[in-house]
Design a protein around this motif. Structure first.
Motif, PDB file in Angstrom:
ATOM      1  N   LEU A 122     -21.295  35.473  95.253  1.00  0.00           N
ATOM      2  CA  LEU A 122     -22.744  35.257  95.335  1.00  0.00           C
ATOM      3  C   LEU A 122     -23.329  36.255  96.332  1.00  0.00           C
ATOM      4  O   LEU A 122     -22.957  36.270  97.503  1.00  0.00           O
ATOM      5  CB  LEU A 122     -23.056  33.815  95.758  1.00  0.00           C
ATOM      6  CG  LEU A 122     -23.188  32.828  94.588  1.00  0.00           C
ATOM      7  CD1 LEU A 122     -21.917  32.776  93.750  1.00  0.00           C
ATOM      8  CD2 LEU A 122     -23.558  31.449  95.071  1.00  0.00           C
ATOM      9  N   LEU A 128     -24.750  35.390  99.895  1.00  0.00           N
ATOM     10  CA  LEU A 128     -23.910  34.705 100.874  1.00  0.00           C
ATOM     11  C   LEU A 128     -22.969  35.709 101.520  1.00  0.00           C
ATOM     12  O   LEU A 128     -22.572  36.692 100.901  1.00  0.00           O
ATOM     13  CB  LEU A 128     -23.102  33.592 100.194  1.00  0.00           C
ATOM     14  CG  LEU A 128     -23.899  32.487  99.492  1.00  0.00           C
ATOM     15  CD1 LEU A 128     -22.949  31.425  98.945  1.00  0.00           C
ATOM     16  CD2 LEU A 128     -24.900  31.855 100.439  1.00  0.00           C
ATOM     17  N   GLU A 160     -19.108  32.634 103.693  1.00  0.00           N
ATOM     18  CA  GLU A 160     -19.800  31.600 102.916  1.00  0.00           C
ATOM     19  C   GLU A 160     -19.319  31.592 101.466  1.00  0.00           C
ATOM     20  O   GLU A 160     -19.225  30.526 100.841  1.00  0.00           O
ATOM     21  CB  GLU A 160     -21.316  31.829 102.962  1.00  0.00           C
ATOM     22  CG  GLU A 160     -21.922  31.459 104.301  1.00  0.00           C
ATOM     23  CD  GLU A 160     -23.361  31.933 104.446  1.00  0.00           C
ATOM     24  OE1 GLU A 160     -24.115  31.270 105.151  1.00  0.00           O
ATOM     25  OE2 GLU A 160     -23.720  32.974 103.850  1.00  0.00           O
ATOM     26  N   LEU A 192     -17.569  28.403  99.353  1.00  0.00           N
ATOM     27  CA  LEU A 192     -18.351  27.858  98.238  1.00  0.00           C
ATOM     28  C   LEU A 192     -17.823  26.514  97.703  1.00  0.00           C
ATOM     29  O   LEU A 192     -18.613  25.598  97.468  1.00  0.00           O
ATOM     30  CB  LEU A 192     -18.464  28.890  97.110  1.00  0.00           C
ATOM     31  CG  LEU A 192     -19.537  28.602  96.061  1.00  0.00           C
ATOM     32  CD1 LEU A 192     -20.929  28.588  96.679  1.00  0.00           C
ATOM     33  CD2 LEU A 192     -19.483  29.632  94.930  1.00  0.00           C
ATOM     34  N   ASP A 210     -16.563  24.191  99.253  1.00  0.00           N
ATOM     35  CA  ASP A 210     -16.937  23.151 100.216  1.00  0.00           C
ATOM     36  C   ASP A 210     -18.366  22.674  99.986  1.00  0.00           C
ATOM     37  O   ASP A 210     -18.755  21.609 100.451  1.00  0.00           O
ATOM     38  CB  ASP A 210     -16.779  23.698 101.629  1.00  0.00           C
ATOM     39  CG  ASP A 210     -17.144  22.665 102.684  1.00  0.00           C
ATOM     40  OD1 ASP A 210     -16.657  21.527 102.561  1.00  0.00           O
ATOM     41  OD2 ASP A 210     -17.928  22.985 103.591  1.00  0.00           O
ATOM     42  N   TYR A 211     -19.178  23.467  99.267  1.00  0.00           N
ATOM     43  CA  TYR A 211     -20.567  23.083  99.008  1.00  0.00           C
ATOM     44  C   TYR A 211     -20.646  21.937  98.009  1.00  0.00           C
ATOM     45  O   TYR A 211     -21.650  21.263  97.920  1.00  0.00           O
ATOM     46  CB  TYR A 211     -21.358  24.274  98.437  1.00  0.00           C
ATOM     47  CG  TYR A 211     -21.724  25.342  99.449  1.00  0.00           C
ATOM     48  CD1 TYR A 211     -20.830  25.735 100.430  1.00  0.00           C
ATOM     49  CD2 TYR A 211     -22.966  25.958  99.412  1.00  0.00           C
ATOM     50  CE1 TYR A 211     -21.160  26.712 101.347  1.00  0.00           C
ATOM     51  CE2 TYR A 211     -23.313  26.942 100.328  1.00  0.00           C
ATOM     52  CZ  TYR A 211     -22.398  27.315 101.298  1.00  0.00           C
ATOM     53  OH  TYR A 211     -22.736  28.277 102.193  1.00  0.00           O
ATOM     54  N   GLY A 218     -18.918  18.643  95.461  1.00  0.00           N
ATOM     55  CA  GLY A 218     -18.064  17.462  95.511  1.00  0.00           C
ATOM     56  C   GLY A 218     -18.067  16.860  96.899  1.00  0.00           C
ATOM     57  O   GLY A 218     -19.106  16.801  97.562  1.00  0.00           O
ATOM     58  N   LYS A 220     -23.685  18.198  99.819  1.00  0.00           N
ATOM     59  CA  LYS A 220     -24.249  17.888 101.139  1.00  0.00           C
ATOM     60  C   LYS A 220     -25.601  18.577 101.314  1.00  0.00           C
ATOM     61  O   LYS A 220     -25.747  19.749 100.945  1.00  0.00           O
ATOM     62  CB  LYS A 220     -23.306  18.391 102.231  1.00  0.00           C
ATOM     63  CG  LYS A 220     -21.893  17.852 102.124  1.00  0.00           C
ATOM     64  CD  LYS A 220     -21.055  18.428 103.242  1.00  0.00           C
ATOM     65  CE  LYS A 220     -19.585  18.423 102.906  1.00  0.00           C
ATOM     66  NZ  LYS A 220     -18.788  19.255 103.796  1.00  0.00           N
ATOM     67  N   ARG A 259     -25.624  22.034 102.915  1.00  0.00           N
ATOM     68  CA  ARG A 259     -25.066  23.060 102.036  1.00  0.00           C
ATOM     69  C   ARG A 259     -26.055  23.409 100.930  1.00  0.00           C
ATOM     70  O   ARG A 259     -26.247  24.574 100.586  1.00  0.00           O
ATOM     71  CB  ARG A 259     -23.775  22.540 101.398  1.00  0.00           C
ATOM     72  CG  ARG A 259     -22.676  22.263 102.393  1.00  0.00           C
ATOM     73  CD  ARG A 259     -22.338  23.506 103.125  1.00  0.00           C
ATOM     74  NE  ARG A 259     -21.019  23.443 103.713  1.00  0.00           N
ATOM     75  CZ  ARG A 259     -20.585  24.309 104.626  1.00  0.00           C
ATOM     76  NH1 ARG A 259     -21.377  25.287 105.036  1.00  0.00           N
ATOM     77  NH2 ARG A 259     -19.378  24.208 105.115  1.00  0.00           N
ATOM     78  N   ARG A 289     -28.620  25.603 102.262  1.00  0.00           N
ATOM     79  CA  ARG A 289     -28.146  26.973 102.482  1.00  0.00           C
ATOM     80  C   ARG A 289     -28.120  27.758 101.168  1.00  0.00           C
ATOM     81  O   ARG A 289     -28.561  28.905 101.091  1.00  0.00           O
ATOM     82  CB  ARG A 289     -26.747  26.931 103.102  1.00  0.00           C
ATOM     83  CG  ARG A 289     -26.110  28.293 103.278  1.00  0.00           C
ATOM     84  CD  ARG A 289     -26.763  29.072 104.415  1.00  0.00           C
ATOM     85  NE  ARG A 289     -26.351  30.477 104.400  1.00  0.00           N
ATOM     86  CZ  ARG A 289     -27.077  31.466 103.876  1.00  0.00           C
ATOM     87  NH1 ARG A 289     -28.227  31.197 103.307  1.00  0.00           N
ATOM     88  NH2 ARG A 289     -26.650  32.710 103.909  1.00  0.00           N
ATOM     89  N   LEU A 290     -27.601  27.110 100.110  1.00  0.00           N
ATOM     90  CA  LEU A 290     -27.515  27.787  98.803  1.00  0.00           C
ATOM     91  C   LEU A 290     -28.906  28.069  98.248  1.00  0.00           C
ATOM     92  O   LEU A 290     -29.193  29.178  97.782  1.00  0.00           O
ATOM     93  CB  LEU A 290     -26.765  26.891  97.811  1.00  0.00           C
ATOM     94  CG  LEU A 290     -25.291  27.172  97.571  1.00  0.00           C
ATOM     95  CD1 LEU A 290     -24.805  26.312  96.422  1.00  0.00           C
ATOM     96  CD2 LEU A 290     -25.032  28.635  97.291  1.00  0.00           C
TER      97      LEU A 290
END
Ligand SMILES: Nc1ncnc2c1ncn2[C@@H]1O[C@H](COP(=O)(O)OP(=O)(O)OP(=O)(O)O)[C@@H](O)[C@H]1O
Ligand SMILES: [Mg+2]
Lengths: 232, 425
Positions: free
Chosen positions: A100, A103, A107, A111, A113-114, A116, B2, B5, B8-9
Motif C-alpha cells: 500500500l 503506508l 505499516e 497490515l 494486524d489491522y 480481524g 480496531k 487502525r 490510519r488506513l
C-alpha cells in the motif's frame, strides 16, 4: 494430516464468445501436500497456476471439487471464517509486490494486524520480520523509496507476520535480479527448515531446486517433474 | 477492525486522493454552507420581524363586534361585568381593559429641547391602560393624580426607536435615551383638534409627564392611567362605563384557541390585525427559508453524487489493494467499513468547512450592512441567528450525504472478487 488436499478440482470460465462452450481450466486436479513440505509448481503461462493458489487460499470460490486446507473444507466456510483463516494461518506473496503506497514499510508489514482480532505483539514481530529480511533500517520508508527486491522482502515479512503454518507464493522472484532472488530463496529454505509448508509457483529452476517436490501443471493436470524430483 | 487502525488506513487513502476528495468535500461544504447560512438568516430575519411586530403568542385583544342592524338587540358591552366574565374564562390568566380617550387633544411645545429651540404642535391619541399592564416600566407613579396634576404617560419603546432612527436625524434633533426623557413635562390641550380645526366647549389645558417607556404599552399614542381617561371622557360627557378593548393573557399559549372561541361565544370579537400581519410576515419568511434550504439540499445532493463518482473511481483504482487486504484477512465488511470511514471523514471536513463558510458569510454581510446601510428603525446588529443546533445539523447532514454517496461504491468494493482484484493491472 496433510496441509493441502485437492480432489477432482475443476475451474470453469464462461465461454469466450457468446453461445460457445464454457472453458474448462483443469481436468480434475489431484494434489496432496504434507505438513512441512516445500512444493514448487511450474507450468506455462495460462495453465492456471495463479488461479490454483487463489483457490487454495480461499480467494477464489468458484470451483468444482474438494479443497481441504489445514484441515478445513473451504467450501463450507463463510466469508468471515475464510478471512480469519487467511488472517491467522495462510501467508500470501504475490508476483508484483502489492504494497500500500501510502503506508510505510513497517505499516505494510503490520497490515494483517489491522484486520480481524489483530496479531499478538504485532509491532515487535513486524520489526523482527523486517530485520529478518534485512530491512531493519527501512522501517519508515514508503514503497516508492524502496527497490523492487526490497519491496518483495517487505511483502514476505508481511506474509509472515501472523506466523502462518502455510505460505503461498506466486513467482516471488519473477521480477527480481539473480542476487536478490537468491536471498529470497535462502529465506524460503530457512522457513522450510523451520517446519512451514510452502506452495510456490515459479518459472525459475533455482527456486524449484530448493523445493522438496516439483510439479508441472500441463494440459489441465499436475505431473511430477522427472528432472528435479527429489534433488533437494 | 480496531478504530485506530481503521483511522490510519482511511487517512492513508484520503491523503493519496486528496485532490479528488477536496473537490468532494468542497461540494459538501458548499451545500452545507448554504443550508446553515439560509437557516441562520431565516431565524435572524424572524427575530427582526418579531422585534418590529412583537406579538405575544399568549395574548388576545377582545373588542366589541362591529354590529349590524339586526343584532342591536342583546348587544354586549365591554364593561366591568364583562371584564369580570372574561377573567373567568378557563385559561385566562389576566385581563387588561383599555379605554380610548374619546375627546381630541393636542400638545404644543415651543421652547428649548435639549439645547435646541423647537416649535411643535401634535395631535395626541390617548389610550387609557391598566397600570398592571406595564408593571414596573413606569418610573413615576402611574395612577390618576386628579385634576390640575400632571398626567403620567407611558410611551411604547418602539416610538423612541423610530424617533432616534428616522425623525431626529432628518430634523437635526439629538438622539435620546429614555433616561434623558423620563420626567419631561409638556402641555396638553384637551378638547381641541388642529386637524378638525375645532375646539369643544369646556376644553382646558393640563400637562403631561413622561413616566417611562414600556414594550407593553400600545404602539399608537400616549398611554395614560385608565382612571384618568375615564375622568376626562366623563368631563366631556362621553360614555364612562364601556371599555374600548380588553387584552387577555392566557396561562399557556396552547390555550389561546380555546379562549378565542369562548370569547366569540360570549358575543365578543377579536382584533387580530396586528397578530395576523406578524403571522403573515413570519410565514413568508419561513417559506423563503424553506425554499432556500431546499436549494441547499439540492446542492448537497449533487455533492453526494460527486462523492459517489469520486469513490467509484477510487475503488476502481484501488482494486488491487483491496485484493491485498482481503488476502491478509480483511472481510467484505472491513472493506466496506474502510470506504465508509473515508466518506465520513470527507463529510465531517466538508460539513465543518461549510459551517465555517456560512458563519464567515454571515459576519461579512453583517459588516456590510453595518457600514453600508443607512440607519433605520429596528436596524439589527445581525441579520443571522446561528445556533449550535445548526452546526450539528450541518455536520450530520454532511456526513449522511457523504455516506449515502459512498454507499454503492462501498458495496461494490466489498463485493469485489479478491482473486480477480489481485489479477488486475
Ligand atoms: N475471470 C476470468 N475469466 C475468464 N478467463 C480467465 C479469468 N481469469 C483467468 N482466466 C484465464 O484462466 C487462465 C489461467 O489464468 P492464470 O492467471 O491462473 O494463469 P497462470 O498459469 O498464472 O499464467 P502466468 O504464468 O502467465 O501467470 C488463463 O487462460 C486466463 O486467461
Ligand atoms: Mg500467474
Amino acid at each position: 494430516m496433510s496441509a493441502i488436499e485437492l480432489r477432482a478440482l475443476r475451474k470453469r470460465y464462461p465461454p469466450r464468445e457468446p453461445g460457445g462452450a464454457p472453458q474448462d481450466l483443469w481436468r480434475g486436479l489431484e494434489l496432496t501436500v504434507g505438513e512441512g513440505e516445500f512444493v514448487a509448481i511450474e507450468g506455462q503461462s495460462g495453465t492456471g497456476k495463479s488461479t490454483l493458489l487463489h483457490v487454495v487460499g480461499g480467494l477464489d470460490r468458484a470451483y468444482e471439487g474438494e479443497v481441504l486446507v489445514l484441515g478445513e473444507r473451504l467450501r463450507g466456510l463463510s466469508d468471515a471464517r475464510l478471512a480469519a483463516l487467511r488472517h491467522a494461518r495462510i501467508g500470501f506473496v504475490f508476483q508484483s509486490f502489492n504494497l500500500l503506497a501510502e503506508l510505510t514499510a513497517l505499516e505494510n508489514v503490520l497490515l494483517p494486524d489491522y484486520f480481524g482480532d489483530g496479531v499478538p505483539d504485532a509491532e515487535r514481530r513486524a520489526r523482527e520480520g523486517l530485520a529478518r529480511v534485512g530491512l531493519a533500517d527501512k522501517a519508515s520508508s514508503r514503497p516508492m523509496a524502496l527497490s523492487g527486491g526490497e519491496r518483495q522482502r517487505v511483502a514476505i515479512a508481511r506474509a509472515l507476520l501472523s506466523r502462518p503454518p502455510l505460505l503461498l507464493a506466486d513467482e516471488p522472484t519473477g521480477n527480481l535480479d539473480a542476487r536478490t532472488g537468491e536471498g529470497i530463496i535462502d529465506l524460503f529454505r530457512e522457513l522450510h527448515r523451520d517446519g512451514m509448508t510452502l506452495l510456490v509457483v515459479t518459472h525459475e529452476v533455482r527456486v524449484s531446486r530448493a523445493a522438496s517436490r516439483v510439479l508441472v501443471l500441463r494440459e489441465g493436470a499436475l505431473f511430477p517433474d522427472p528432472r528435479l524430483e527429489g534433488s533437494a | 477492525m480496531k478504530p485506530a487502525r481503521l483511522w490510519r488506513l482511511a487517512n492513508a487513502n484520503l491523503s493519496r486522493e486528496l485532490g479528488a476528495l477536496a473537490v468532494s468535500a468542497g461540494g459538501v461544504a458548499l451545500g452545507i454552507g448554504c443550508l446553515v447560512f439560509f437557516l441562520a438568516l431565516g431565524r435572524g430575519v424572524q427575530r427582526v420581524v418579531r422585534d418590529v411586530f412583537p406579538v405575544s403568542a399568549r395574548e388576545l385583544e377582545v373588542v366589541v363586534p362591529q354590529v349590524g342592524v339586526g343584532s342591536l338587540f342583546g348587544e354586549v358591552r365591554l364593561d366591568d361585568a364583562t371584564v369580570a366574565r372574561l377573567r373567568q374564562v378557563p385559561g385566562v390568566a389576566e385581563a387588561f381593559p383599555r379605554l380610548a380617550l374619546r375627546v381630541p387633544a393636542v400638545t404644543r411645545y415651543n421652547g428649548l429641547f435639549f439645547g435646541r429651540e423647537i416649535r411643535m404642535g401634535l395631535e395626541v391619541v390617548g389610550v387609557g391602560i391598566s397600570p398592571d399592564l406595564i408593571g414596573g416600566d413606569a418610573r413615576f407613579p402611574f395612577v390618576d393624580a386628579g385634576e390640575d396634576k400632571p398626567i403620567p404617560v407611558v410611551v411604547n419603546r418602539r416610538l423612541l426607536e423610530i424617533y432616534n432612527k428616522v425623525f431626529a436625524p432628518q430634523r437635526g434633533l439629538p438622539t435620546l435615551t429614555d433616561s434623558m426623557l423620563v420626567g419631561f413635562q409638556f402641555p396638553i390641550e384637551l378638547g381641541r383638534s388642529y386637524v378638525a380645526g375645532k375646539t369643544l366647549p369646556g376644553s382646558y389645558e393640563a400637562s403631561l409627564r413622561l413616566a417611562g417607556f414600556s414594550d407593553r404599552a400600545p404602539l399608537a399614542g400616549l398611554s395614560m392611567p385608565i382612571e384618568t381617561v375615564r375622568r376626562i371622557n366623563a368631563r366631556f360627557g362621553q360614555d364612562s362605563v364601556g371599555y374600548s378593548s380588553v387584552l387577555l393573557r392566557a396561562q399557556r399559549s396552547e390555550q389561546v384557541g380555546e379562549i378565542a372561541s369562548a370569547v366569540k361565544r360570549m358575543g365578543l370579537d377579536l382584533d387580530e390585525s396586528e397578530r395576523n400581519r406578524a403571522l403573515q410576515i413570519g410565514a413568508a419568511v419561513e417559506l423563503v427559508t424553506l425554499a432556500l434550504s431546499l436549494l441547499a439540499a439540492l446542492i448537497t445532493a449533487l455533492a453526494a453524487v460527486n462523492i459517489a463518482q469520486a469513490f467509484h473511481a477510487e475503488v476502481r483504482e484501488r482494486t488491487r489493494e483491496i485484493g491485498v487486504m482481503r488476502a491478509v484477512g480483511a472481510t467484505r465488511g472491513d472493506v466496506a467499513t474502510l470506504i465508509l470511514a473515508e466518506a465520513a471523514v470527507t463529510g465531517i471536513c466538508g460539513g465543518a468547512l461549510g459551517v465555517a463558510l456560512a458563519r464567515l458569510g454571515g459576519l461579512l454581510i453583517d459588516r456590510v450592512a453595518r457600514n453600508g446601510l443607512p440607519q433605520f428603525p429596528f436596524k439589527p446588529d445581525t441579520f443571522f441567528d446561528f445556533r449550535p443546533s445548526h452546526v450539528i445539523l450541518g455536520v450530520v447532514i454532511a456526513v449522511a450525504a457523504s455516506l449515502a454517496g459512498a454507499f454503492f461504491p462501498a458495496r461494490a468494493a466489498a463485493a469485489l472478487d479478491p482473486a480477480r482484484a489481485l489479477s488486475e493491472g
